[in-house]
Structures are given as C-alpha cells and as structure tokens.
Design an enzyme around this catalytic site. Structure first.
Site, mmCIF file in Angstrom:
data_model
loop_
_atom_site.group_PDB
_atom_site.id
_atom_site.type_symbol
_atom_site.label_atom_id
_atom_site.label_comp_id
_atom_site.label_asym_id
_atom_site.label_seq_id
_atom_site.Cartn_x
_atom_site.Cartn_y
_atom_site.Cartn_z
ATOM 1 N NE ARG A 292 -3.274 -3.122 -19.663
ATOM 2 C CZ ARG A 292 -4.547 -2.784 -19.494
ATOM 3 N NH1 ARG A 292 -5.410 -3.697 -19.047
ATOM 4 N NH2 ARG A 292 -4.960 -1.578 -19.746
ATOM 5 C CD GLU A 387 18.966 3.460 10.470
ATOM 6 O OE1 GLU A 387 20.184 3.622 10.611
ATOM 7 O OE2 GLU A 387 18.232 3.061 11.376
#
Lengths: 411, 263
Positions: A292, A387
């Site tokens: 970029r 979890e």
C-alpha cells in the site's frame, strides 16, 4: 507441504528475495519449528494445506450468508481431525502439541471451523471417552470420529453463564428413565447435532447425560442474528419432559468438576486456535503494508505501522512459546487448569487486539470480506467470552496466586 | 504389484531463495523443504494402483537424512515403506549419478512399475525418470496426464504433444511413468496416516552397498557440472513521463525504440 496447486504446478517459481508476496507459511520469528517433532510438523502442514485449499476460498461467503460449511465435515473426518488427541475408538491419537497445531491452523481459517472441532472433540468425544461406559464409548466415539454423528455440549443457560452451578436444568429418575426439564443457551452445533451432552442436576448434583436428537421433548432453535461466528451454528436447546434411558447417564461424572474438565480440554484448543487467527491477521497486515503506497512510499515504511507490526509479532511469538510449553506439560500429565486459563486468556486477548490492529492497518479495505482481519475480529469477540470469559480466567489466576476465590462477590 | 515411486525433497515452491554471495549455491539455512510437487502425483497414482491391484508402494529417494521428512510425508499419505540412498557428503551429484543409484535401488527391490514426477521443481532438469528407465533397460513414458492398466502387464497413458493434441501410448511393464500435473489430486496426509508413518521403515543404503562406488558420485565425479548460480536480475523501477502529451509521446516512442528496443 508443497501440494501442487494450479499456481504452483503450472509454473514452479523460485523467486529471489524481492519482498514479493508468498503464500502463508506460518509465523516463526524464533525458530519455533526447531522445537517440533516430525509428526507435529506434518500434522500442522497437512491441516494448513487443507485450510488453504478448502476453507479460505469459501469462508467469507459462508460467514456473510450465516451458513456453516457442513460440506467440509467428511473431509475433516477423513483427515482425522475430530478428537485427534484421544486414544482408541478410531481417533488419531496424536499428542497434544500436534492437536494444538491442528487447532491453530483451523482457526487461521475461521474460529467457527475451529469451534466445530473443539466441540466435537473436546466437549463431546472427550466426556464420553473420560466419563462414559464402555458401551457408550463403542456406540458413539467411532461415529463422532467419522462425523457420521455431530455432537453439541449443553452446559450454559440463559441465566447461568460464568456461574454454571446455578443451572436450572434438572433430571428426575422415573423407573428405567430420567426425565429432563430445562433449557440451554449459546450452544455451538445445537441445531445440527445428532447427540447432545447435557449437564443437569440430579438430586442437586450436576451430572452429564447423552441426549439423542430424536428424543421426544428435545427441541432446538438456531440463534441466527449474530454478528460473530456466522459460519458456525449457535442454538438454544429445550427439554420438556424429555425422557431418556438410564443408560444414557455418563456414569463417571462427579458434579460440576466433570463439566469443567471438558472445558479445560476445549480451552486448551482455543489457546492454540487464537494464535492461528492472530497469525492470519498479522500476515495479512504485513503483506498489505508492504504494497500500500501513501505519500509516495509503502505504509510499511511509517513508524506507526512498524510499531503495530512489531507488537503483533512480539505477542504472537510469546504466545507460541507459552502455548507450546503448555502442550508439553499436558503431554506429561502436568498441565493444570490455571495454566490453561493463562494461555486462553492471554492468547485470545492478543488475537483480538491483533485482529483489530490489522483491520486498522488495512484501512477501508479492512472492512470488506476480501480481507480476513475483520471476520477474525468479529469471531474473536465471541471467543473472548466463551469457554470462560476473559474476566473469569483472570479470577482463576487470581485465586491461584492469592488462594482467595473472588468469583462470588457478595457470597 | 510392487509399485515404486521416485521422490525428491525440494525447497518449497513458496520459499524465498537466496543465492550465496560467491555463487556456489543457495542459502539452505531457513528454507522449508517439501515433497517435489510433481512427485506427489506419482505417490497418489501409486496409491490408487495399489488399491486397485494390491501389493505395496515403496518410495525411493536419494538424499541426506533431512530427506526423511519428505519421505515420511509420502509414508503418511499411505506408502508402505521407503529406501533412501544416503546422499550425505555426495552433494553436487548430477542426474546421471542420481539415476544410477536410484535404478540400482529399484533393481534390488524388484519393482513391477515405477512412478516419478516429470521433473523436480528445484533444478527443473527433467532427466531422472528417463535415465532410471535407461539404467533398468525399461521403457519410460511421460509426462503422463492419464494412467490406466489395460491388463496385468500393459499400461495405457496419455500425454500432451502441443496444440491441444494428445498422444495415447501403450507400454509393457515394467516401465517408468513420469507424472504431469493434473494426473490426479494428491490426497492429504491424514493424522492417523501420520501416526502410522512413524512406524514405517525407511531403509538407508549407501551407494557402495548398491554396487556404485561413492567415488563415482558427488560433485567431483559429475559429468555435468554447475559452474555458477545467480539470482534473477532485480527489476528496475519504471519511468514516468510527465508533461504535455505533445512532448511525452515522442519521448515515449524514442525510449521504446532506443532503450527498450521493442519498436
């Protein structure tokens, strides 16, 4: 492995180091690979190739459409990915480091795919393997290894999340049956499961039960308005005078501790999985930053970009070595639940931070599904909560450090 | 059937290769190695043939201990055992020498058919399958895009001969079959396969044990010598012409003619 894809086989190229873009080859800053056995590397490479070939090309579309890629299950089963660290009954029986590396690669694809494997292996096969009768193991495990049966795990309830001991679902003995009543919430695979491991109180003590899909009084409803884990099925389970035979009780479960042992299994896989998601985001960001151009140079040349990349690589590297040591301890039978808590808490926290940083580095491009970072970030919001939330793992560590449990503030 | 596969460990096609400063070779330190992709087609075809006809699949490779990793990958895909001719200290062996020891190893095991990739992607020589066949005094067919057994001693294959035309060849066995891309889709090594492969045997033989003196191997004995390695030239940055079209077009034409020499 260098499986010949169209691109590779057609014109095999050996390129000089010009910083060109190459396919994902993991993140290995400090010779991590040198600590792995041949078996561990082969396991990682075969799953990496599978994810590269089969998961990455389709996952953005499935995520956008809110669709679980069930077509992958036969191939995942053939690769031996389900319950891979268990012994016997058709399971692959790889060690815990190889199992962890498998989870890492699956989550490099998508947290939802890794979630499926975590549930099928760590939360359904593991409890049957550990707490089940011989008859239950023979009946269910080979079917779950091959994914001819899909499993789900019902512990959490709408009003019992971090505090599962407050669950309301209960069982009552009635002749040769138990009658289950109650409901479960946020259950991965719920609506597509053929068999559910359901935790319920029997005479005030939590026990595990095997509930088959077609049992009368057992219904599921998919939660389809999610912003996260969209390539995974999440459901509610309902038990309304659901009568199950007494032999479906998992005979060796002993209270809530048994349910938490299953979670320790699954959390171990998540700790590795998070590293995979982080690696995918880091590689994507690094590659983009090199290409970029702004203000006449690659954005990789800006200090603020380098600061992000340096932080990402550092945290990934730290997580790799901690989690490898955790795996070695687990293989030696010395891993404790608080070790797993540290790895799950740390790795998921940083994976999410890295995913967000990667999205930021990708600029506007980062919000479209051509890039993976934002999908990972959205997924990891769930992974940070499920979890054992980030907070609960902090308290597990706090209890270990101080000897004082701080879960129930006003008790 | 006794089905052999020639296999070479090569740098991953995605690896970034650096040529040593003195041009004597490549930096091998950090490179990831894999099974030569074309050889994977050979392994897959051998496994399919074993499924159809029974027998065993034996991997043959020439290389140092490190090559065992690639061999183990083929065993994890389902091959039964392997023979590695130890290449330790014999770096720089040319195709002639490598084919000679591989042929000797194949002969010692008594194969009915041998598959290979049409070429290795590291040096792209594409000579070893033909040379092995020559040393064995067998026919060689390749690069093949299809493979079938006509009867127990005859095979039928197709190869592209340019312009979209295919050549269909029948050959008697034993033969060497060199695989082209697209012959099949190589399977993934499964986790149970990886576990099984740990117990499969890799026989390590020295060239001497196969009747080929080590002195006739290695860089010193090579008939074809690699004299120098060099990286591809670094692409120069492009040129942007700025200004009015009336000025830049003639400039462009001039540059195309004088610098790029394309018009």
């Amino acid at each position: 492995m260098g499986r010949p894809t169209e691109r590779r086989g057609d014109r095999p190229t050996i390129v000089a180091d010009q910083g060109g873009d190459v396919a994902f080859d993991g993140v290995d800053f400090m010779a991590f690979d040198s600590l792995l056995s041949e078996e561990e590397r082969l396991t990682r490479d075969t799953v990496r190739q599978f994810v590269e070939d089969e998961v990455l090309p389709i996952i953005a579309d499935h995520f956008q459409k809110g669709k679980f890629p069930a077509h992958l299950l036969p191939q995942m089963a053939e690769l031996g990915l389900f319950g891979a660290n268990l012994k016997g009954y058709g399971a692959a029986g790889v060690n815990n480091v190889a199992y962890g590396l498998m989870m890492q690669e699956l989550e490099r694809g998508d947290s939802g795919i890794r979630s499926f494997a975590s549930v099928q292996g760590g939360l359904v096969m593991y409890p049957i393997h550990t707490f089940g009768s011989e008859a239950q193991k023979r009946r269910y495990l080979p079917e779950l290894v091959s994914a001819r049966l899909v499993g789900c795990y019902g512990l959490t309830e709408a009003d019992a999340g971090s505090d599962p001991g407050s669950m309301r679902t209960h069982a009552v003995a009635d002749g040769t049956s138990y009658i289950l009543n109650g409901s479960k919430m946020w259950i991965t695979n719920g609506s597509i499961a053929d068999v559910a491991i359901v935790w319920a109180k029997l005479d005030g003590i939590v026990h595990g039960f095997i509930v088959e899909r077609d049992t009368r009084g057992f219904e599921t409803r998919e939660i389809d308005n999610k912003f996260s884990l969209r390539a995974s099925v999440t459901s509610e389970l309902f038990f309304d005078d659901c009568r199950i035979p007494k032999e479906n009780l998992l005979p060796h479960t002993a209270g809530l501790k048994s349910a938490l042992m299953c979670l320790t299994q699954a959390r171990y896989g998540i700790a590795w999985g998070a590293i995979g998601a982080a690696m995918g985001c880091y590689e994507e960001a690094r590659s983009y930053a090199g290409e970029r151009i702004q203000f006449g140079q690659p954005i990789a040349g800006f200090q603020l970009t380098q600061q992000k990349l340096a932080l990402m690589l550092t945290e990934i590297t730290k997580a790799q070595f901690m989690t490898l040591q955790l795996g070695r301890l687990k293989d030696a039978g010395k891993a404790r639940h608080f070790h797993v808590s540290m790895a799950k808490r740390n790795n998921v926290y940083w994976a999410l931070e890295i995913a967000r940083m990667a999205r930021e580095l990708l600029g506007a491009s980062g919000i479209v599904d051509e890039y993976h970072a934002m999908r990972h970030a959205l997924n990891l919001e769930s992974v940070k909560t499920y979890e054992g939330t980030h907070e609960v793992h902090t308290l597990i560590l706090g209890e270990h450090i101080t000897g004082i449990a701080a879960y129930g503030g006003r008790q | 059937m006794k089905i052999g596969v020639l296999l070479k460990q090569v740098p991953d096609s995605e690896a970034r290769i650096k040529v040593k400063a003195d041009g004597s070779g490549i930096e091998t330190g950090d490179i990831k190695y894999v099974i030569n992709p074309f050889d994977e087609y050979g392994v897959e075809e051998a496994l399919k043939l074993k499924k159809a006809k029974g027998g065993e699949v034996v991997i043959f490779s020439f290389g140092p201990k490190k090559a065992d990793e690639a061999i183990r990958g083929a065993l994890a895909m389902g091959a039964d055992r392997a023979v590695r001719v130890d290449g330790t200290g014999l770096e720089g062996s040319d195709n002639y020498a490598v084919a000679r020891v591989l042929a000797a190893a194949v002969k010692a095991e008594g194969m009915d058919i041998v598959f290979a990739g049409k070429q290795a992607i590291d040096d792209d020589s594409a000579q070893v399958p033909q040379l092995v066949a020559e040393f064995l005094d067998w026919p060689e067919v390749g690069p093949v895009e299809t493979f079938e057994m006509v009867d127990d001693t005859t095979i039928k294959v197709e190869r592209a001969i340019g312009g979209g035309s295919k050549e269909v060849i029948q050959s008697a066995l034993p033969a060497v079959v060199a695989a082209e891309k697209g012959l099949n889709s190589p399977r993934y090594a499964s986790l149970p396969g990886i576990m099984k492969a740990k117990r499969k045997k890799i026989d390590v033989k020295t060239p001497d044990a196969l009747g080929i003196p080590a002195a006739e191997m290695g860089a010193g004995a090579a008939l074809v010598k690699v004299t120098k390695w060099s990286p591809p030239p670094v692409r120069a940055a492009g040129k942007v012409l700025k200004g009015e079209l009336s000025e830049t077009i003639p400039q462009l034409v001039k540059l195309l003619h004088e610098e790029a020499k394309v018009i």
